[in-house]
Every structure is written in structure tokens, then in C-alpha cells.
Design a protein around this motif. Structure first.
Motif, PDB file in Angstrom:
ATOM      1  N   HIS A  48       0.829  -1.200   0.000  1.00  0.00           N
ATOM      2  CA  HIS A  48       0.000   0.000   0.000  1.00  0.00           C
ATOM      3  C   HIS A  48       0.864   1.250   0.000  1.00  0.00           C
ATOM      4  CE1 HIS A  48      -2.670   3.137   1.689  1.00  0.00           C
ATOM      5  NE2 HIS A  48      -3.643   2.465   1.095  1.00  0.00           N
ATOM      6  N   GLY A  51       1.667   3.146  -3.251  1.00  0.00           N
ATOM      7  CA  GLY A  51       0.629   3.824  -3.996  1.00  0.00           C
ATOM      8  C   GLY A  51      -0.322   2.852  -4.680  1.00  0.00           C
ATOM      9  N   SER A  52      -1.266   3.416  -5.397  1.00  0.00           N
ATOM     10  CA  SER A  52      -2.250   2.610  -6.122  1.00  0.00           C
ATOM     11  C   SER A  52      -1.674   2.142  -7.446  1.00  0.00           C
ATOM     12  CB  SER A  52      -3.518   3.429  -6.389  1.00  0.00           C
ATOM     13  OG  SER A  52      -4.312   2.816  -7.383  1.00  0.00           O
ATOM     14  N   HIS A  56      -0.970   5.028 -10.142  1.00  0.00           N
ATOM     15  CA  HIS A  56       0.385   5.568  -9.975  1.00  0.00           C
ATOM     16  C   HIS A  56       1.091   5.609 -11.332  1.00  0.00           C
ATOM     17  CE1 HIS A  56       4.398   6.314  -8.437  1.00  0.00           C
ATOM     18  NE2 HIS A  56       3.937   6.357  -7.202  1.00  0.00           N
ATOM     19  N   ASP A 491       6.700  10.277  -2.459  1.00  0.00           N
ATOM     20  CA  ASP A 491       5.851  10.335  -1.263  1.00  0.00           C
ATOM     21  C   ASP A 491       4.495  10.958  -1.599  1.00  0.00           C
ATOM     22  OD1 ASP A 491       7.416   9.114   0.668  1.00  0.00           O
ATOM     23  OD2 ASP A 491       8.371  10.967   1.333  1.00  0.00           O
ATOM     24  N   GLN A 492       4.532  12.037  -2.363  1.00  0.00           N
ATOM     25  CA  GLN A 492       3.293  12.734  -2.718  1.00  0.00           C
ATOM     26  C   GLN A 492       2.405  11.878  -3.613  1.00  0.00           C
ATOM     27  OE1 GLN A 492       4.956  16.222  -4.521  1.00  0.00           O
ATOM     28  NE2 GLN A 492       5.197  17.328  -2.582  1.00  0.00           N
ATOM     29  N   GLU A 495      -0.185   9.073  -1.850  1.00  0.00           N
ATOM     30  CA  GLU A 495      -1.526   9.492  -1.440  1.00  0.00           C
ATOM     31  C   GLU A 495      -2.347   9.963  -2.628  1.00  0.00           C
ATOM     32  OE1 GLU A 495      -4.924   9.980   0.236  1.00  0.00           O
ATOM     33  OE2 GLU A 495      -3.217   8.966   1.157  1.00  0.00           O
ATOM     34  N   THR A 496      -1.710  10.697  -3.560  1.00  0.00           N
ATOM     35  CA  THR A 496      -2.442  11.164  -4.743  1.00  0.00           C
ATOM     36  C   THR A 496      -3.021  10.003  -5.526  1.00  0.00           C
ATOM     37  OG1 THR A 496      -1.012  13.107  -4.929  1.00  0.00           O
ATOM     38  CG2 THR A 496      -2.249  12.469  -6.886  1.00  0.00           C
ATOM     39  N   HIS A 498      -3.735   6.923  -4.478  1.00  0.00           N
ATOM     40  CA  HIS A 498      -4.828   6.271  -3.753  1.00  0.00           C
ATOM     41  C   HIS A 498      -6.108   7.104  -3.835  1.00  0.00           C
ATOM     42  CE1 HIS A 498      -2.748   2.824  -2.203  1.00  0.00           C
ATOM     43  NE2 HIS A 498      -1.835   3.535  -1.569  1.00  0.00           N
ATOM     44  N   GLN A 499      -5.966   8.425  -3.743  1.00  0.00           N
ATOM     45  CA  GLN A 499      -7.123   9.292  -3.850  1.00  0.00           C
ATOM     46  C   GLN A 499      -7.747   9.198  -5.245  1.00  0.00           C
ATOM     47  OE1 GLN A 499      -8.763  10.966  -1.586  1.00  0.00           O
ATOM     48  NE2 GLN A 499     -10.232  11.815  -3.063  1.00  0.00           N
TER      49      GLN A 499
END
Length: 533
Positions: A48, A51-52, A56, A491-492, A495-496, A498-499
Motif C-alpha cells: 500500500h 501507492g495505487s 500511480h 511520497d506525494q 496518497e495522490t 490512492h485518492q
């Protein structure tokens, strides 16, 4: 040397001295299985923290949940592409725990078909389509074949080169888009005539673990306790043990023109195949495949090279090329080099670039069925027997020794390497040519030859030998620094991405069956722009 070839070299001399070839654009896609500390494929989910894998842009998976895929942005300098690729590994290792990234193209130890977990891309219609497509690949070819890894090398030439080349050829009456597409297909045909060169020089898969063949010997020799080894093979990955499809072999995909290529692919995507029809598509509420046609979608077609264009959100790959022509080519016949942590190095990149420009600038007549069969035979001979000093290749004029053919090609590439180096002092392309030339008469120095010799000398099994390389590579990544800005970017993106996956899943407003129906209805529409043909 043909008159056309000489004219093109002379015409590009001045632009080359101004740095034209320094603006070649390239991107690297690298696959690698996640394995445990004993060299067995893992069944753990894609981390996880990476990232997605659906959204990604740089870290995803290929067929399997266990098969990492790294995708670099496009760069003009090989060193930049490799640096980015290296940082993707460093970032991943931060979250892999005791797992390692397998350095070889042929897979680690498997435990049957079900030990290769199919990638899960979430509940959205797009993610479900990816999953169902992989279900179809499992049903058609099995998962074990899909556990093989490699390098895909994306290559495009700068706009300025196309302008100069069109003027040199006196083709100003043809649209720039049409000229570029035709020239890329010229490159592709010459590549297919000579792709065995890359398989000989860079093939690195002369051995497999017994678990890959599930009891078959496939004409290979037993070695150690769990290994089957070939004394002559360059790349078993590209042989009939690797990516193969008897149905696709009947397609005879034509690379003589963009129109023919797209037409043949489109025919395969809409033509039912009896064996696949018998399996069913949606059975008892479970999707077994996207459809029962020869190809589910365009990406199912296997080839050592593909013409490509970045597709918009409402396009299939072929529709994108129909509309706007060929944008770049994707080389797909490269094994992972287990002797380097990244699976590829600068020398190899400089050689491939030189080889591709040579394929572009050399005369490239259309390939008829007879020549197509010969080319298939030559590739098959090299992948299985490339390190056999007595190997001969077949041509219309008769059979010729492989080494003699290689010498001739290296000589023909020399003026290309000189042209590409004319704006630089380092002579990187000429050095790559010179450095690899010694492999012509020394197959034991190719990656496959070195791997074979080391396994023979040590008595090591394939898994043991590859596991040692994996540990060495992991240590190298741990000891070499990561670019801080790239660290922050990755790193950014976690989360981006996954969102973005959550938003994709929440935005679906139709069921999967309707989504798929609309997708294929749209995919059948022509999007021809006359400038592309």
C-alpha cells in the motif's frame, strides 16, 4: 552501402553536429517479481505504501500482484532515465521488508499456476476490466507464462530529425504525420529482420527452475537439483517456452503499413475463436474473459516491437494511431540483465539507439510471407541456439554463419554511431559498438554465456544463483543515495494515486457489463485522420 543510406547520412551530418541526436527521447519499463528470502514468488499484496497500482504513473504491476513494473518518464539523456529507474527501486525497497526484487527474466520458484496471483486493481469498472483481462490471459495461456519479466524500451526521434529526413527524401508533398508513420514502419520492418541481434547480444535467460515447466524437460539439460539449462540458448524468455500463442501465430500481423497493421489487429479483436467460446465469457456471474475473440484487446498481441502513440482517455491504442499517427516505438525483446542492478545499462542503451537509427535509415522493402517465415525461423534459432558457434541463419540468397552476419551489421552500423557521436566528445555510441563487438566471436561473454558459465562452475541452481544477484542488487540500492526531490515526489504520489483510485471507484455510474459493452462499441469506431495513413 545503398545510395539512399549514404544520402541520408550525408544529409543529417550538419544537424547531427548541432546535437540533433542528443534529443532522442526514451523511456524504460522494467518488470521484476517480488520474492521471499528463499527465492520463492510471494503472494503478498502490492505494498500500500507504494501507492495505487491502478493510478500511480511510475510504480504499478504487470500481470501478477507479485510482478512489479516500473515506468520512467521520457528523458533525452540515458543517465537520467537510469537514475529515475534506480530511485524507483530504492523507494520500493523501503517498504518491501524481507522481500527482494528478482533480477532474472525467467521466474523464481513457483508452486503451480495458482502460485502466481493475478493483480487486483480495485472495484472500479476500469480496475475490473484489468482484472477480467488477466483472467482471460490465465484461461488462454496460464499464469506461469505471465510471471516472466523483461525490459520494454520506448524510443522516439526528435521532430527536427523528421523534418530534415523528409526534405532529404524529397517527400514534402506528403503530410508530416504520414511520413513519420511510414518511416517508423520502415524502422519496424528492419527491426524484425534483425531483432535477433539484440537477442544474441543481450539475451540473459539460458536456464529455468523446474517449477516453471511443471514436469516437462523441453529439451533442456538437468543441472543441479532444480534447474534445467541450455548450453546454447540466448533467451529462453523469447522462445516457445516463454511468450507464445498458437492462435496469434495465425494472425500474420503485417508491419508493411499502419493501415494493414491496424486492420489485422482489429480483425483479431472482433473475430471469435471456438476454443475461447467454449470457455464462456460471463459464467454463473463470474467473468472469465473480456470476450471470446482471438484477442481480447490490442495489448494481448505479443511482438518483439510495437508502434505506439499515447492514447487519450476516450481512445484505444489503435484509434490513437489512426487519428494522429505513430508517435514512438516500443522494443519488447530485452531480457533483464542480472549482472546490473537496473537490468539495463548505458552501454546497452547507446547500442540500442544506434541499432534503431540504423534500422530507420537503411532501405526497408515490404516483408512478404516467405520472408516473414524466414525471419521467424531465424529468431527461433537464435533464441534457442544463439551461442552455438556453428549456427547459420537463413536468407533468400542462402544460409550464412551468425558471426558473419553480425560482423556485417556492426560494420553497417559504424557510420551511424559516428553520426550520432558527432556533437559529443565522449563517443558513447562508437564505444558501445566497439565494446560489444567482441561478443560476436565470444558467445561465452554474452549475459547468457556468463550466466551459463557461472552456474556450471559453481554448480549453483538457477534460483540460488539469481537469489545471490538479488541480494547484491538490494545491497547496492541500500548503499547508493536517492535524489531528495524524487523522494518527495514519490511520497506525494502515494496518497495522490490512492485518492485518484477512490475517486474513480466513486464516479462509476453504470454496471460493469454495460461499461464493457460501451467500451467495445467505442473501440470498433474508426478514427481515421487522412494524414495518418
Amino acid at each position: 552501402m545503398s545510395e539512399q543510406f549514404t544520402r541520408r547520412i550525408d544529409g543529417l551530418s550538419a544537424p547531427a553536429q548541432q546535437g540533433l541526436f542528443g534529443r532522442i527521447r526514451r523511456g524504460i519499463e522494467k518488470e521484476g517479481l517480488r520474492v521471499d528470502s528463499q527465492g520463492r514468488i510471494v503472494a503478498t499484496p502490492h505494498p500500500h505504501a507504494l501507492g495505487s497500482k491502478l493510478t500511480h504513473p511510475y510504480i504499478t504491476t504487470d500481470y501478477s500482484e507479485s510482478l512489479l513494473e516500473y515506468i520512467t518518464p521520457v528523458f533525452s539523456r540515458p543517465s537520467d532515465a537510469l537514475a529515475f529507474l534506480g530511485d524507483l527501486h530504492r523507494y520500493s525497497y523501503r517498504y518491501l521488508g524481507q522481500e527482494l526484487i528478482w533480477p532474472s527474466s525467467m521466474p523464481a520458484e513457483l508452486d503451480g499456476n495458482d502460485s502466481v496471483p493475478i493483480a487486483d486493481y480495485g472495484s472500479s469498472n476500469v480496475g475490473t476490466m484489468k482484472r477480467v483481462y488477466r483472467n482471460g490471459l490465465d484461461m488462454r495461456y496460464g499464469r506461469i507464462m505471465q510471471s516472466i519479466a523483461g525490459i520494454h524500451y520506448n524510443f522516439s526521434l526528435p521532430d527536427e530529425l523528421w523534418t530534415h529526413l523528409q526534405e532529404i527524401d524529397g517527400q514534402q508533398d506528403v503530410s508530416a504525420q504520414a511520413f513519420r508513420s511510414r518511416a517508423y514502419f520502415d524502422l519496424i520492418r528492419n527491426f524484425r529482420r534483425n531483432s535477433w541481434v539484440l537477442m544474441y547480444l543481450f539475451g540473459a535467460s539460458p536456464a529455468v527452475d523446474r517449477s516453471f515447466l511443471e514436469g516437462r524437460d523441453a529439451g533442456l539439460l538437468p543441472h543441479g537439483q532444480q534447474t534445467l539449462l541450455s548450453d546454447t540458448a540466448s533467451t529462453l524468455r523469447m522462445s516457445d517456452l516463454g511468450y507464445q500463442n498458437k492462435v496469434q501465430s495465425q494472425l500474420r500481423i503485417c508491419f508493411n503499413s499502419l493501415e494493414n497493421y491496424i486492420g489485422t489487429l482489429r480483425h483479431a479483436i472482433v473475430t471469435p475463436w471456438p476454443a475461447y467460446e467454449r470457455e464462456g465469457v460471463e459464467v454463473d456471474g463470474q467473468w472469465r474473459q473480456l470476450n471470446a475473440n482471438m484477442l481480447q484487446i490490442e495489448n494481448e498481441y505479443y511482438s518483439d516491437i510495437r508502434p505506439k502513440r499515447v492514447a487519450r482517455h476516450d481512445e484505444t491504442p489503435t484509434q490513437a494511431m489512426e487519428s494522429r499517427g505513430v508517435e514512438y516505438i516500443e522494443v519488447r525483446c530485452l531480457d533483464l540483465n542480472p549482472f546490473t542492478p537496473l537490468g539495463i545499462d548505458e552501454q546497452q542503451i547507446h547500442f540500442i539507439d544506434t541499432f534503431l537509427v540504423w534500422c530507420l535509415l537503411s532501405p526497408s522493402p515490404w516483408i512478404n510471407d516467405e520472408e516473414c517465415d524466414r525471419l521467424d525461423d531465424n529468431r527461433a534459432h537464435v533464441v534457442r541456439s544463439g551461442r552455438d558457434a556453428s549456427l547459420k541463419l537463413s536468407f533468400a540468397q542462402g544460409d550464412r554463419p551468425l558471426a558473419e552476419c553480425l560482423e556485417e551489421i556492426f560494420d553497417a552500423m559504424a557510420p551511424i554511431a559516428e553520426l550520432m557521436d558527432s556533437a559529443d566528445d565522449d563517443g558513447a555510441h562508437q564505444q558501445a559498438l566497439a565494446g560489444l563487438r567482441e561478443l560476436i566471436h565470444h558467445p561465452e561473454k554474452t549475459p547468457a554465456g556468463r550466466m551459463h558459465q557461472q552456474m556450471r562452475d559453481s554448480g549453483s541452481d538457477f534460483v540460488t544463483w539469481s537469489l545471490e544477484r538479488a541480494r547484491e542488487h538490494a545491497q547496492w540500492f541500500a548503499e547508493t543515495p536517492m535524489d531528495p526531490a524524487r523522494d518527495t515526489l514519490l511520497d506525494q504520489l502515494v496518497e495522490t494515486s490512492h485518492q485518484q483510485q477512490r475517486e474513480t471507484e466513486e464516479s462509476d455510474d453504470i454496471d460493469f457489463s454495460t461499461f464493457l459493452q460501451r467500451y467495445f462499441e467505442h473501440a470498433r469506431r474508426l478514427k481515421v485522420n487522412n494524414g495518418a495513413q
